[in-house]
Scaffold this active site. Structure first.
Site, PDB file in Angstrom:
ATOM      1  N   GLU A 195      39.232  16.157  28.333  1.00  0.00           N
ATOM      2  CA  GLU A 195      38.211  15.267  27.770  1.00  0.00           C
ATOM      3  C   GLU A 195      37.294  15.950  26.773  1.00  0.00           C
ATOM      4  OE1 GLU A 195      39.402  13.308  31.658  1.00  0.00           O
ATOM      5  OE2 GLU A 195      39.166  15.333  30.871  1.00  0.00           O
TER       6      GLU A 195
ATOM      7  N   GLU B 137      42.141  13.575  37.796  1.00  0.00           N
ATOM      8  CA  GLU B 137      41.016  13.144  38.623  1.00  0.00           C
ATOM      9  C   GLU B 137      41.494  12.321  39.823  1.00  0.00           C
ATOM     10  OE1 GLU B 137      37.169  12.784  35.832  1.00  0.00           O
ATOM     11  OE2 GLU B 137      38.894  11.675  35.083  1.00  0.00           O
TER      12      GLU B 137
END
Length: 267
Positions: free
Chosen positions: A139, A119
């Site tokens: 995730e 990210e």
């Protein structure tokens, strides 16, 4: 705050920010986020800085994202888990939701860039990756979400179906695939990574600093605007560039056949 998780160095208009926990693959704990926030504040305030290189210590990882051992301890003490963005968390606003940072940030990636590490890469302006780089948002396999922007940025940067495949399965992406999808600017052998990064930072430093900041702001702020509105919107750094000595210096230097001398200051 004394820095124990981040190394921050400045030289020749370039800031180098290194996440420095190689023993845990540069996993980001709350202390690291707090230290990074101080660094980003200084980057924006220091007009001598024209470009930033963000990287991870060692050769095994850029960053594997959130420190899950720390997260487990926090869960055990009842600390509420975060959701989208870093509001209310140490280091807010983090790079992933620091939308007004005007300096260009280049990610230097070798090894793993997973979860929050990926990210961070997605939030950078330029990405140079080693051939051994591996990207992914795992995730979903951990009962989490890519809340630091991955769930929003990835579908904006690559085809929706491709992005959803990675988001919903947590599968990994090698450097060649990332290059094919346009997520990185160059992929090079590990021993050429620093030379390639230096070539890009040299180009950024040679450019007019106010022009760089104006272009970054206009390009990113106008992404969701209709084209006609993009032309008529107000951009703070373009207003500064237009009134700057550099706007005159660049043209004058060209006509005088010399290198421009940038000041980065308004007239």
């Amino acid at each position: 705050m004394s820095r124990t998780r981040v190394r921050y160095e400045k030289e020749a208009h370039v800031a180098r920010v290194t996440m420095d926990r190689p023993d845990v693959l540069n996993a980001m704990d709350r202390r690291m986020h707090a230290e990074l926030a101080e660094v980003w504040d200084d980057v924006e305030a220091d007009d001598d800085i024209r470009a930033v290189v963000l990287t991870g210590a060692g050769t095994r990882a850029f960053s594997v994202g959130q420190d899950l051992k720390e997260r487990a301890r926090l869960d055990g003490t009842g600390v509420e888990a975060s959701t989208f963005g870093s509001r209310g968390q140490p280091g807010h606003p983090r790079l992933t939701d620091r939308f007004t940072l005007s300096k260009p940030v280049l990610a230097r990636v070798c090894g793993y860039a997973l979860g929050g590490g990926f990210e961070l890469v997605l939030a950078c302006d330029i990405v140079i990756a080693s051939e051994d780089a591996v990207f992914g948002l795992p995730e979903v396999r951990l009962g989490l979400i890519p809340g630091a922007g991955g769930v929003f940025r990835l579908p904006r940067l690559i085809p929706q179906k491709v992005a959803m495949g990675y988001l919903l399965t947590g599968r990994r992406m090698d450097a060649a695939t990332a290059l094919r999808h346009g997520l990185v600017n160059e992929v090079v052998p590990p021993d050429e990574l620093d030379r390639c990064v230096a070539g890009w930072t040299d180009g950024l430093v040679r450019a007019a600093p106010l022009s760089v900041r104006a272009i970054k702001e206009a390009a990113l702020r106008s992404l969701d605007l209709p084209l006609e509105e993009a032309f008529t919107a107000s951009y703070e750094w373009e207003d500064r560039r237009r009134r700057s000595a550099d706007a005159v210096e660049g043209v004058r230097a060209f006509t005088e056949r010399r290198d421009p001398v940038w000041t980065g200051r308004c007239r």
